[in-house]
Design an enzyme around this catalytic site. Sequence first.
Site, PDB file in Angstrom:
ATOM      1  N   PHE A 374     -25.601  13.970  25.671  1.00 48.42           N
ATOM      2  CA  PHE A 374     -26.481  12.596  25.946  1.00 48.42           C
ATOM      3  C   PHE A 374     -26.304  12.549  27.673  1.00 48.42           C
ATOM      4  O   PHE A 374     -26.335  11.564  28.127  1.00 48.42           O
ATOM      5  CB  PHE A 374     -26.289  11.471  25.448  1.00 48.42           C
ATOM      6  CG  PHE A 374     -25.970  11.696  23.789  1.00 48.42           C
ATOM      7  CD1 PHE A 374     -26.994  12.052  23.132  1.00 48.42           C
ATOM      8  CD2 PHE A 374     -24.897  11.394  23.276  1.00 48.42           C
ATOM      9  CE1 PHE A 374     -26.821  12.067  21.577  1.00 48.42           C
ATOM     10  CE2 PHE A 374     -24.687  11.466  22.062  1.00 48.42           C
ATOM     11  CZ  PHE A 374     -25.464  12.023  20.995  1.00 48.42           C
ATOM     12  N   CYS A 375     -26.342  13.790  28.218  1.00 44.57           N
ATOM     13  CA  CYS A 375     -25.992  13.809  29.627  1.00 44.57           C
ATOM     14  C   CYS A 375     -24.733  12.979  30.202  1.00 44.57           C
ATOM     15  O   CYS A 375     -24.702  12.499  31.303  1.00 44.57           O
ATOM     16  CB  CYS A 375     -27.398  13.100  30.430  1.00 44.57           C
ATOM     17  SG  CYS A 375     -28.816  13.954  30.248  1.00 44.57           S
ATOM     18  N   THR A 376     -23.955  12.562  29.305  1.00 40.05           N
ATOM     19  CA  THR A 376     -22.729  11.934  29.442  1.00 40.05           C
ATOM     20  C   THR A 376     -21.421  12.546  28.975  1.00 40.05           C
ATOM     21  O   THR A 376     -20.507  12.109  28.108  1.00 40.05           O
ATOM     22  CB  THR A 376     -22.720  10.672  28.751  1.00 40.05           C
ATOM     23  OG1 THR A 376     -24.157  10.101  29.159  1.00 40.05           O
ATOM     24  CG2 THR A 376     -22.347   9.384  28.953  1.00 40.05           C
ATOM     25  N   CYS A 464     -28.957  17.497  27.346  1.00 40.02           N
ATOM     26  CA  CYS A 464     -29.333  17.049  28.513  1.00 40.02           C
ATOM     27  C   CYS A 464     -30.338  18.119  28.997  1.00 40.02           C
ATOM     28  O   CYS A 464     -30.496  19.091  28.956  1.00 40.02           O
ATOM     29  CB  CYS A 464     -27.999  17.125  29.413  1.00 40.02           C
ATOM     30  SG  CYS A 464     -28.104  15.549  30.522  1.00 40.02           S
TER      31      CYS A 464
END
Length: 464
Positions: A374-376, A464
Amino acid sequence: MRYDPTNNNLRNLIIGAEQKVPLSDGKEVTAINFDNAATTPILYSVLKEINQFAPWYSSVHRGAGYKSKVSSDIYEQGREVVQSFVNSDKEKDIVIFTKNTTESINMLSFILSQQKYHQKVILSTSMEHAANDLPWRDKFKVDYVEIDKQGRLSIEDLEDKLIRYRGSVKLVSVTGASNVTGYLNPIHKIAALAHKYDAKILVDGAQLVPHTTVDMKAFDTVEHIDYLAFSSHKMYAPFGSGVLIGPKDDFMETNPFLQGGGAIRLVTPGRVQWDEPAGKEEAGTPNIMGVVALTAAIKTLQSVGMDTIYKLEKALYDYAISHMKNIPDIKFYSDPFKGDTISVIPFNLLGIHHDILPLILSGEAGIAVRNGFFCTHPYCERLLGLSENDTLQKYEEDDALFPGMVRVSFGFYNNYKEIDRFINIQNIIAEDKEYYLSKYSKVLSLTQINKEVGRCTNRTNFGC
Ligand code: PLP
């Protein structure tokens, strides 16, 4: 009003809520969107407003014609609508229209990097989206506030770090709500702490502003939020606009993030006279359709009521958790039973890779979810119990299916019936994992082959 998503009439506000999609056997079902944290669907009111405005569409701030004046006025009024929505100070703050949260935070990092103050430390946190981590790294010394075992932000560590850096912290840059765990951070408490140690606060509002009431509070209160960034596409308004809000004074002496027409008063071969902010930060032709969409969405969200939206989504969250916890082999990566959250649930169905479960949910039940990191990335590594070395090693292993999680995220228009379908299919999958794995692993290997022949360089979904 009772917060009962069983008979949720607010669904009528959404375009495509009853859209049919095909399953793997060719049958069609009504699509279920449980990926609202990525992008929300469109409100009817937004498209209506776009259609009504379309005959007046013209260049903003660039023409003497009547339509141009109408377009410019609507664009400027958009700033006021945004300010009222989050209670920003109309005298001291400016609203800068950007293309999304990512651009807003990149812009702010560029602006703050030009200030000549001695404070050179940015305190980000270990739960940030890449948009609120990477823009700081190449311009400042960045340190990350710790999280606890459940992934919640440690306020004690924040204060320790503010003390340790003794007045050198320029900004505490924190997400209002996590896009992975849904945890809501106590932004006003964090603001008070930051101000106590002479730092300012940026709230990444991408996951906050669409889901609950946000109040930037008065400048002269310790709980005041100095900067706020958010994206329209996560609040039912497409067309690519975003927002950065901050004190006008901070943008007066600096060079703009983008340079060009619209940002200038006068240009000679040897000199540039910049426009006043916010115009100075909006070089190029402004995205009027994006602003019309955003203001229409805000008005609809306000008429539903942000508190109502929060309570409806929380009811969906509680209902989902209470049923998901009985699915065999489910593993949660957040603590759903304690503390404040927005309605985001990260999980895995053990024995089914996170790349495969979404394919099954889509192919068997028409349900859209998200998976990966999740781009995290650093936050997800921590939640999955991976060290940095583990992650790098798994990344290097050619045939490794990279770890990750599955995420469901609700919008106010979702309902219990949709959650029932989601629970039901997961119980069915959990009972016959072998069957679904063999059916959908083929789909996955085809996807992998496509990736290898060059359509995508990722081996697996990094989210992502
Ligand atoms: N911050 C958070 C917490 C997010 O969830 C996202 C997107 O998912 C972003 C920032 C970036 O938003 P955008 O892609 O609209 O720039």
